[in-house]
Design a protein around this motif. Structure first.
Motif, PDB file in Angstrom:
ATOM      1  N   PRO A  15       6.354  58.093   7.801  1.00  0.00           N
ATOM      2  CA  PRO A  15       5.045  57.558   7.420  1.00  0.00           C
ATOM      3  C   PRO A  15       5.177  56.334   6.517  1.00  0.00           C
ATOM      4  CG  PRO A  15       5.187  59.900   6.901  1.00  0.00           C
ATOM      5  CD  PRO A  15       6.516  59.486   7.391  1.00  0.00           C
ATOM      6  N   VAL A  16       4.264  55.395   6.689  1.00  0.00           N
ATOM      7  CA  VAL A  16       4.270  54.162   5.896  1.00  0.00           C
ATOM      8  C   VAL A  16       3.479  54.399   4.620  1.00  0.00           C
ATOM      9  CG1 VAL A  16       3.568  51.747   5.858  1.00  0.00           C
ATOM     10  CG2 VAL A  16       4.458  52.753   7.954  1.00  0.00           C
ATOM     11  N   ILE A  17       4.070  54.016   3.496  1.00  0.00           N
ATOM     12  CA  ILE A  17       3.394  54.131   2.212  1.00  0.00           C
ATOM     13  C   ILE A  17       2.824  52.779   1.799  1.00  0.00           C
ATOM     14  CG2 ILE A  17       3.743  54.665  -0.223  1.00  0.00           C
ATOM     15  CD1 ILE A  17       6.015  56.528   0.763  1.00  0.00           C
ATOM     16  N   ASN A  18       3.635  51.739   1.946  1.00  0.00           N
ATOM     17  CA  ASN A  18       3.222  50.377   1.619  1.00  0.00           C
ATOM     18  C   ASN A  18       3.904  49.452   2.624  1.00  0.00           C
ATOM     19  OD1 ASN A  18       2.550  47.944   0.486  1.00  0.00           O
ATOM     20  ND2 ASN A  18       3.219  48.484  -1.579  1.00  0.00           N
ATOM     21  N   PRO A  19       3.154  48.764   3.475  1.00  0.00           N
ATOM     22  CA  PRO A  19       3.801  47.948   4.504  1.00  0.00           C
ATOM     23  C   PRO A  19       4.507  46.706   3.969  1.00  0.00           C
ATOM     24  CG  PRO A  19       1.448  47.678   4.604  1.00  0.00           C
ATOM     25  CD  PRO A  19       1.710  48.753   3.596  1.00  0.00           C
ATOM     26  N   SER A  20       4.125  46.216   2.802  1.00  0.00           N
ATOM     27  CA  SER A  20       4.804  45.055   2.215  1.00  0.00           C
ATOM     28  C   SER A  20       4.955  45.257   0.706  1.00  0.00           C
ATOM     29  CB  SER A  20       4.040  43.774   2.510  1.00  0.00           C
ATOM     30  OG  SER A  20       2.749  43.855   1.956  1.00  0.00           O
ATOM     31  N   PRO A  21       5.898  46.097   0.290  1.00  0.00           N
ATOM     32  CA  PRO A  21       6.060  46.360  -1.140  1.00  0.00           C
ATOM     33  C   PRO A  21       6.707  45.184  -1.867  1.00  0.00           C
ATOM     34  CG  PRO A  21       7.733  47.522   0.098  1.00  0.00           C
ATOM     35  CD  PRO A  21       6.811  46.879   1.102  1.00  0.00           C
ATOM     36  N   ASN A  22       6.281  44.962  -3.099  1.00  0.00           N
ATOM     37  CA  ASN A  22       6.913  43.932  -3.908  1.00  0.00           C
ATOM     38  C   ASN A  22       7.994  44.567  -4.788  1.00  0.00           C
ATOM     39  OD1 ASN A  22       5.425  45.236  -5.856  1.00  0.00           O
ATOM     40  ND2 ASN A  22       3.921  43.596  -6.066  1.00  0.00           N
ATOM     41  N   VAL A  23       8.629  43.783  -5.616  1.00  0.00           N
ATOM     42  CA  VAL A  23       9.741  44.281  -6.428  1.00  0.00           C
ATOM     43  C   VAL A  23       9.258  45.335  -7.424  1.00  0.00           C
ATOM     44  CG1 VAL A  23      11.505  43.604  -8.097  1.00  0.00           C
ATOM     45  CG2 VAL A  23      11.035  42.154  -6.143  1.00  0.00           C
ATOM     46  N   ASP A  24       8.078  45.138  -7.997  1.00  0.00           N
ATOM     47  CA  ASP A  24       7.560  46.123  -8.949  1.00  0.00           C
ATOM     48  C   ASP A  24       7.350  47.484  -8.291  1.00  0.00           C
ATOM     49  OD1 ASP A  24       7.542  44.344 -11.048  1.00  0.00           O
ATOM     50  OD2 ASP A  24       5.459  43.738 -10.713  1.00  0.00           O
ATOM     51  N   ASN A  25       6.814  47.505  -7.076  1.00  0.00           N
ATOM     52  CA  ASN A  25       6.631  48.774  -6.367  1.00  0.00           C
ATOM     53  C   ASN A  25       7.969  49.444  -6.087  1.00  0.00           C
ATOM     54  OD1 ASN A  25       3.900  48.286  -6.305  1.00  0.00           O
ATOM     55  ND2 ASN A  25       3.935  47.425  -4.260  1.00  0.00           N
ATOM     56  N   CYS A  26       8.960  48.647  -5.734  1.00  0.00           N
ATOM     57  CA  CYS A  26      10.285  49.207  -5.452  1.00  0.00           C
ATOM     58  C   CYS A  26      10.915  49.777  -6.714  1.00  0.00           C
ATOM     59  CB  CYS A  26      11.193  48.153  -4.844  1.00  0.00           C
ATOM     60  SG  CYS A  26      10.697  47.623  -3.209  1.00  0.00           S
ATOM     61  N   LEU A  27      10.787  49.065  -7.830  1.00  0.00           N
ATOM     62  CA  LEU A  27      11.379  49.557  -9.075  1.00  0.00           C
ATOM     63  C   LEU A  27      10.668  50.808  -9.578  1.00  0.00           C
ATOM     64  CD1 LEU A  27      12.050  46.218 -10.988  1.00  0.00           C
ATOM     65  CD2 LEU A  27      13.699  47.707  -9.850  1.00  0.00           C
ATOM     66  N   LYS A  28       9.356  50.903  -9.353  1.00  0.00           N
ATOM     67  CA  LYS A  28       8.613  52.092  -9.793  1.00  0.00           C
ATOM     68  C   LYS A  28       8.932  53.314  -8.951  1.00  0.00           C
ATOM     69  CE  LYS A  28       4.737  49.475 -11.590  1.00  0.00           C
ATOM     70  NZ  LYS A  28       3.342  49.052 -11.373  1.00  0.00           N
ATOM     71  N   SER A  29       9.374  53.105  -7.709  1.00  0.00           N
ATOM     72  CA  SER A  29       9.623  54.244  -6.829  1.00  0.00           C
ATOM     73  C   SER A  29      11.107  54.573  -6.692  1.00  0.00           C
ATOM     74  CB  SER A  29       9.028  53.960  -5.448  1.00  0.00           C
ATOM     75  OG  SER A  29       9.724  52.891  -4.845  1.00  0.00           O
ATOM     76  N   MET A  30      11.921  54.165  -7.663  1.00  0.00           N
ATOM     77  CA  MET A  30      13.344  54.485  -7.605  1.00  0.00           C
ATOM     78  C   MET A  30      13.571  55.971  -7.845  1.00  0.00           C
ATOM     79  SD  MET A  30      15.084  51.190  -9.478  1.00  0.00           S
ATOM     80  CE  MET A  30      16.611  52.024  -9.757  1.00  0.00           C
ATOM     81  N   ARG A  31      14.498  56.534  -7.108  1.00  0.00           N
ATOM     82  CA  ARG A  31      14.872  57.937  -7.262  1.00  0.00           C
ATOM     83  C   ARG A  31      16.058  58.047  -8.216  1.00  0.00           C
ATOM     84  NH1 ARG A  31      15.027  60.260  -1.072  1.00  0.00           N
ATOM     85  NH2 ARG A  31      12.810  60.031  -0.618  1.00  0.00           N
ATOM     86  N   PHE A  32      16.394  59.291  -8.587  1.00  0.00           N
ATOM     87  CA  PHE A  32      17.552  59.543  -9.439  1.00  0.00           C
ATOM     88  C   PHE A  32      18.831  59.065  -8.747  1.00  0.00           C
ATOM     89  CE2 PHE A  32      20.925  62.356 -11.053  1.00  0.00           C
ATOM     90  CZ  PHE A  32      20.879  61.980 -12.389  1.00  0.00           C
ATOM     91  N   GLN A  33      18.897  59.241  -7.454  1.00  0.00           N
ATOM     92  CA  GLN A  33      20.044  58.798  -6.666  1.00  0.00           C
ATOM     93  C   GLN A  33      20.239  57.283  -6.796  1.00  0.00           C
ATOM     94  OE1 GLN A  33      19.351  59.422  -2.527  1.00  0.00           O
ATOM     95  NE2 GLN A  33      21.005  58.097  -1.881  1.00  0.00           N
ATOM     96  N   ASP A  34      19.165  56.523  -6.873  1.00  0.00           N
ATOM     97  CA  ASP A  34      19.265  55.076  -7.007  1.00  0.00           C
ATOM     98  C   ASP A  34      19.849  54.682  -8.364  1.00  0.00           C
ATOM     99  OD1 ASP A  34      18.119  54.778  -4.481  1.00  0.00           O
ATOM    100  OD2 ASP A  34      16.091  54.801  -5.314  1.00  0.00           O
ATOM    101  N   TYR A  35      19.449  55.402  -9.408  1.00  0.00           N
ATOM    102  CA  TYR A  35      20.023  55.133 -10.721  1.00  0.00           C
ATOM    103  C   TYR A  35      21.517  55.468 -10.749  1.00  0.00           C
ATOM    104  CZ  TYR A  35      15.312  54.496 -12.506  1.00  0.00           C
ATOM    105  OH  TYR A  35      14.039  54.034 -12.723  1.00  0.00           O
ATOM    106  N   ILE A  36      21.911  56.519 -10.050  1.00  0.00           N
ATOM    107  CA  ILE A  36      23.331  56.886  -9.975  1.00  0.00           C
ATOM    108  C   ILE A  36      24.117  55.795  -9.245  1.00  0.00           C
ATOM    109  CG2 ILE A  36      24.958  58.556  -8.984  1.00  0.00           C
ATOM    110  CD1 ILE A  36      23.525  59.552 -11.463  1.00  0.00           C
TER     111      ILE A  36
END
Length: 129
Positions: A9-30
C-alpha cells in the motif's frame, strides 16, 4: 524508484526528506550507526601515518553512504515498494491507491501496460502551442 506499480500500500507517493527522516525504523538507526562505526574502524586500521584523520574521513564517508541508503529505504517503504506494515499503522494510507491489474489467465495476458496511470500519469498534449 522503478516505474512499476508498488507491491504494498502507498502511504505517500512523493515523500520529502522530512517525511523519510520521521518514518525511520530502529533498523535504520542501526544501519546508520553500524556503517559509520565500521568505516571508522576501517579508516583507523588502514590509515597508518595519520590514523585519526583517516578514520574520521572514513567515518564521514560511511555516514554519508548510510544516510543515502536509509533515505532510499524509507522512501521505498513510504511509496509502497517495500514492506510497510508499521508505517501504514502509524501514518495511514494514501487516498488514491494504484489500481492493481490481475490477469485471469497468465497464458493470455491483456495488453494494459505495466504501469497504472496513478503511478506514471498519461502525458497531456492539449496544452502545447
Amino acid at each position: 524508484m522503478p516505474f512499476s506499480d508498488p507491491q504494498y500500500p502507498v502511504i505517500n507517493p512523493s515523500p520529502n526528506v522530512d517525511n523519510c527522516l520521521k518514518s525511520m525504523r530502529f533498523q535504520d538507526y542501526i544501519v546508520l550507526a553500524g556503517s559509520t562505526a565500521a568505516t571508522w574502524g576501517y579508516g583507523y586500521l588502514l590509515g597508518k601515518p595519520l590514523r585519526g584523520a583517516t578514520a574520521s574521513t572514513a567515518a564521514a564517508l560511511g555516514m554519508t553512504f548510510a544516510g543515502m541508503f536509509v533515505l532510499q529505504d524509507t522512501r521505498a517503504r513510504l511509496m509502497g515498494f517495500k514492506e510497510n506494515a508499521e508505517e501504514v499503522k502509524a501514518y495511514g494510507l494514501y487516498e488514491h491507491q494504484p489500481v492493481k491489474v490481475v490477469h485471469k489467465d497468465r497464458r493470455f495476458p491483456v495488453a494494459c501496460g505495466s504501469v497504472s496511470a496513478s503511478v506514471k500519469p498519461v502525458p497531456r498534449f492539449d496544452n502545447y502551442n
